[in-house]
Scaffold this active site. Structure first.
Site, PDB file in Angstrom:
ATOM      1  CB  CYS A  64       5.696  32.255 -25.159  1.00 22.58           C
ATOM      2  SG  CYS A  64       3.889  32.058 -25.156  1.00 22.58           S
TER       3      CYS A  64
ATOM      4  CG  HIS B 238       5.530  36.122 -22.476  1.00 19.90           C
ATOM      5  ND1 HIS B 238       6.049  36.267 -23.743  1.00 19.90           N
ATOM      6  CD2 HIS B 238       4.348  35.464 -22.612  1.00 19.90           C
ATOM      7  CE1 HIS B 238       5.221  35.723 -24.622  1.00 19.90           C
ATOM      8  NE2 HIS B 238       4.187  35.226 -23.961  1.00 19.90           N
TER       9      HIS B 238
ATOM     10  CD  GLU C 292       8.940  38.437 -23.144  1.00 16.85           C
ATOM     11  OE1 GLU C 292       8.009  38.207 -23.945  1.00 16.85           O
ATOM     12  OE2 GLU C 292       9.541  37.540 -22.521  1.00 16.85           O
TER      13      GLU C 292
END
Length: 206
Positions: free
Chosen positions: A80, A187, A189
């Site tokens: 990001c 993202h 994750e």
């Protein structure tokens, strides 16, 4: 050992949890020797380009990141804001120099009416203009999660290392790869099983 670069950025906890879920040891640190000894480095981030660069400079991390990535060739993943910081500058913070590891400028997503609200927040699919190591085993049109107001434009000086693109009124450089340097505007994750696979692909890079 994964070195997660600690510069008081947001969203670090999610990255830690993802590494733990994948079973990889990690250390959240801003210590020079620990970062230079790491097998892989992750530069996460949510927030302002200018504020982030001030923190990196204040903690002495700017030179450490450059040394690790450019001289020692340690695999580095920006996430990001971490992607944006790898470039030379951003319209978000005029006059502030980025890490300059990659050539290009970050721009604000243009106002395109109600259909494309800013920030760009939510799930978008990926297209692969060329083969990238992060996306091995991951089909095109996979959806990943974005939260951002600034982006990497797809243009001549960036097209050679952009490995994934998403469309949000404009073409957004969603992921880049140049030698040992990788980054995702989205993202991984927070992108479910496919996102974890992207992280795992990075952690397997030698």
């Amino acid at each position: 050992m994964i070195g997660i670069i600690d510069y008081d950025a947001g969203n670090i906890m999610s990255v830690q949890k993802a590494c733990a879920k994948l079973g990889y040891p990690y250390q959240l640190t801003r210590e020079r020797e620990c970062l230079l000894a790491a097998d892989h480095l992750i530069l996460p981030g949510v927030g302002s380009f200018g504020d982030a660069m001030k923190k990196l400079d204040a903690y002495g991390l700017t030179d450490v990141i450059r040394e690790a990535a450019c001289e020692r060739k340690t695999p580095l993943l920006g996430i990001c804001l971490g992607l944006q910081l790898l470039f030379e500058e951003s319209e978000e913070s005029p006059g502030v120099k980025g890490l300059g590891i990659l050539n290009g400028s970050i721009r604000r997503i243009p106002d395109q009416g109600r259909e494309y609200k800013i920030p760009h927040m939510g799930w978008n699919s990926l297209e692969y203009p060329s083969e990238g190591k992060l996306f091995r085993g991951i089909p095109e049109e996979t959806d990943v999660y974005f939260v951002h107001s600034y982006y990497l434009p797809v243009e001549e000086k960036t097209s050679g290392f952009i490995k994934a693109v998403t469309r949000y009124g404009v073409s957004i450089g969603a992921s880049v790869e140049k030698e040992n340097v990788f980054a995702c505007q989205f993202h991984p994750e927070k992108s479910g099983a496919w996102g974890l696979k992207i992280l795992e692909n990075f952690l397997k890079v030698q």
